[in-house]
Design a protein around this motif. Structure first.
Motif, short mmCIF file in Angstrom:
data_model
loop_
_atom_site.label_atom_id
_atom_site.label_comp_id
_atom_site.label_asym_id
_atom_site.label_seq_id
_atom_site.Cartn_x
_atom_site.Cartn_y
_atom_site.Cartn_z
N SER A 107 46.15 31.40 50.10
CA SER A 107 45.81 30.61 48.92
C SER A 107 44.30 30.45 48.72
CB SER A 107 46.47 29.22 49.02
OG SER A 107 45.95 28.49 50.12
N THR A 108 43.52 30.39 49.81
CA THR A 108 42.07 30.21 49.66
C THR A 108 41.41 31.41 48.99
OG1 THR A 108 42.03 28.77 51.61
CG2 THR A 108 39.92 29.66 50.85
N PRO A 109 41.69 32.66 49.42
CA PRO A 109 41.12 33.79 48.67
C PRO A 109 41.58 33.81 47.22
CG PRO A 109 41.88 34.52 50.82
CD PRO A 109 42.36 33.11 50.66
N GLN A 110 42.84 33.44 46.96
CA GLN A 110 43.32 33.37 45.58
C GLN A 110 42.50 32.37 44.78
OE1 GLN A 110 47.23 31.77 45.06
NE2 GLN A 110 47.28 32.14 42.86
N MET A 111 42.26 31.20 45.35
CA MET A 111 41.49 30.17 44.67
C MET A 111 40.06 30.63 44.43
SD MET A 111 40.53 26.38 46.15
CE MET A 111 39.58 27.13 47.49
N MET A 112 39.43 31.23 45.44
CA MET A 112 38.05 31.68 45.30
C MET A 112 37.93 32.76 44.24
SD MET A 112 36.08 30.01 47.41
CE MET A 112 34.66 31.09 47.41
N ILE A 113 38.84 33.71 44.24
CA ILE A 113 38.77 34.82 43.29
C ILE A 113 39.05 34.36 41.87
CG2 ILE A 113 39.87 36.98 42.61
CD1 ILE A 113 40.26 37.56 45.62
N THR A 114 40.17 33.67 41.67
CA THR A 114 40.58 33.29 40.31
C THR A 114 39.66 32.22 39.71
OG1 THR A 114 42.18 31.70 41.24
CG2 THR A 114 42.99 33.90 40.71
N ASP A 115 39.23 31.25 40.51
CA ASP A 115 38.34 30.22 39.97
C ASP A 115 37.02 30.82 39.49
OD1 ASP A 115 40.24 28.36 40.48
OD2 ASP A 115 39.01 27.06 41.74
N ASN A 116 36.49 31.78 40.24
CA ASN A 116 35.22 32.40 39.84
C ASN A 116 35.39 33.31 38.63
OD1 ASN A 116 32.75 31.84 41.71
ND2 ASN A 116 34.48 31.95 43.10
N ILE A 117 36.56 33.96 38.51
CA ILE A 117 36.81 34.76 37.31
C ILE A 117 36.97 33.86 36.10
CG2 ILE A 117 38.42 36.35 36.19
CD1 ILE A 117 39.05 37.53 38.91
N MET A 118 37.75 32.78 36.26
CA MET A 118 37.97 31.85 35.14
C MET A 118 36.67 31.16 34.73
SD MET A 118 41.71 30.12 35.88
CE MET A 118 41.34 29.55 37.54
N ALA A 119 35.79 30.93 35.70
CA ALA A 119 34.51 30.29 35.39
C ALA A 119 33.53 31.25 34.73
CB ALA A 119 33.89 29.72 36.67
N GLY A 120 33.87 32.55 34.69
CA GLY A 120 33.01 33.53 34.03
C GLY A 120 32.00 34.19 34.93
N LYS A 121 32.06 33.95 36.25
CA LYS A 121 31.10 34.55 37.16
C LYS A 121 31.37 36.03 37.38
CE LYS A 121 29.95 30.30 39.61
NZ LYS A 121 28.56 30.32 39.14
N TYR A 122 32.64 36.42 37.33
CA TYR A 122 33.03 37.82 37.47
C TYR A 122 33.98 38.18 36.35
CZ TYR A 122 31.26 36.95 42.20
OH TYR A 122 30.48 36.59 43.26
N ALA A 123 33.95 39.46 35.96
CA ALA A 123 34.75 39.89 34.81
C ALA A 123 36.20 40.17 35.17
CB ALA A 123 34.13 41.15 34.19
N ASN A 124 36.45 40.62 36.39
CA ASN A 124 37.81 40.99 36.77
C ASN A 124 37.99 40.91 38.27
OD1 ASN A 124 36.62 43.47 37.76
ND2 ASN A 124 36.65 44.20 35.62
N LEU A 125 39.19 41.27 38.73
CA LEU A 125 39.53 41.17 40.15
C LEU A 125 38.65 42.07 41.03
CD1 LEU A 125 41.34 40.16 42.45
CD2 LEU A 125 43.00 41.92 41.82
N PRO A 126 38.47 43.37 40.72
CA PRO A 126 37.62 44.20 41.58
C PRO A 126 36.20 43.67 41.72
CG PRO A 126 38.94 45.58 40.14
CD PRO A 126 39.12 44.17 39.67
N GLN A 127 35.61 43.21 40.60
CA GLN A 127 34.25 42.69 40.67
C GLN A 127 34.18 41.41 41.50
OE1 GLN A 127 32.18 42.30 36.95
NE2 GLN A 127 32.77 44.34 36.22
N ALA A 128 35.20 40.56 41.36
CA ALA A 128 35.23 39.32 42.14
C ALA A 128 35.35 39.61 43.63
CB ALA A 128 36.40 38.44 41.68
N VAL A 129 36.22 40.53 43.99
CA VAL A 129 36.38 40.90 45.40
C VAL A 129 35.07 41.47 45.95
CG1 VAL A 129 37.57 42.45 47.00
CG2 VAL A 129 38.86 41.27 45.22
#
Length: 320
Positions: free
Chosen positions: A112-134
């Motif tokens: 759940s923590t990686p899910q939270m880190m990835i999705t929260d940062n994408i939703m916040a606009g810091k990254y455009a998609n999953l590959p960029q967030a990872v």
């Protein structure tokens, strides 16, 4: 695991736009576009609210499977251990529900923590998609970058998930006492909504702190040094009302999401349990029919073999 995976992925995907809205409103002012709730509700911003939906769905499948499997297993094992003691009373029910939820939350934080880190940062606009967030989170601090929000996430999730689960189970017990029947799918959904609404109103300040800490981890220098520093800074610079900026979208996202999740989970449990019962019943009938068929065939063959010209009677003990 199947029930948990289907229920959580369905609920989080349906309610993703409201969850994105909540994350945007809870961001620190310096890292956000300072959009208001009414501005985010305008049609031109609808596309913005769908960012991260694919990552949310993909990552919610293992999260839901792990969470509900560990939760049910923990409740069952602890319940069996405690019921052997004569000192166990009905008041232990809520404590058992909360403890099992806390254990499940801690165990599932690996997912759940990686899910939270990835999705929260994408939703916040810091990254455009999953590959960029990872790629971005890994570049910031290696594998630790995916677990930077572990502690604030756990601090918020344990009481939040635990309280929601306790309230849901208590409302279910009340419903059983009043109606003397299992709740319907609609009633399970309604009880999930009621439980989550009460929890959200209590836990929204901690959720705001968690969002601030998680979405600022990839920036340098960091604005907050920890949970207490974040809370003091928000109160000092923005006032206590800042904790509740995300309350309306939080209610819009979490309340129906938990309702859908619990309703779908209970529905899937009924479907799978019914299917398992039908398979066992069919298997038992086939076994019984197979034994009867073999016996009847043996009797018939014995009759045919014995009833010939030399011995016109059945073999003793094989038929009537």
């Amino acid at each position: 695991m199947i029930c948990g995976a289907i229920s959580r992925s369905t609920a989080q995907t349906i309610m993703h736009p409201a969850n994105t809205m909540k994350t945007i409103l809870q961001q620190a002012p310096s890292t956000s576009a300072k959009l208001t709730f009414s501005q985010l509700m305008r049609p031109r911003n609808f596309k913005m609210l769908t960012r991260g939906a694919g990552a949310q769905w993909l990552l919610s499948v293992p999260h839901g499977a792990c969470n509900f499997a560990v939760l049910e297993l923990t409740r069952r094992v602890m319940g069996n251990l405690l019921t052997s003691s004569s000192s166990v009373g009905p008041s232990l029910g809520p404590a058992l529900d909360f403890t099992s939820s806390a254990i499940a939350t801690i165990c599932c934080s690996v997912v759940s923590t990686p899910q939270m880190m990835i999705t929260d940062n994408i939703m916040a606009g810091k990254y455009a998609n999953l590959p960029q967030a990872v790629k971005g989170l890994y570049a910031s601090n290696g594998v630790k970058g995916f677990y930077g929000g572990w502690f604030p996430g756990i601090v918020g999730k344990i009481p939040s998930y635990g309280l929601t689960w306790v309230l849901f189970q208590q409302v279910k017990r009340t419903q059983l006492l009043l109606c003397s029947r299992p709740p319907t799918n609609f009633e399970n959904t309604a009880m999930g909504c009621l439980s989550s609404a009460a929890t959200v109103c209590v836990m929204i300040p901690m959720d705001t702190i968690k969002t601030r800490l998680v979405t600022q981890l990839s920036t340098s220098p960091t604005a907050y040094k920890g949970i207490m520093d974040c809370a003091r800074t928000i109160i000092k610079e923005e006032g206590a009302g800042a904790f509740y900026k995300g309350l309306p979208p939080r209610l819009l996202s979490v309340v129906p999401m938990i309702g859908i999740q619990f309703g779908t989970y209970e529905f899937m449990k009924k479907v799978i349990l019914k299917k398992n019962a039908q398979l066992k019943d069919t298997k038992g009938k086939r076994k019984e029919e197979g034994e009867d068929g073999r016996r009847e065939t043996f009797n018939r063959v014995s009759q045919e073999v014995a009833a010939d010209d030399d011995q016109p009677y059945p073999v003793p003990g094989t038929g009537k």
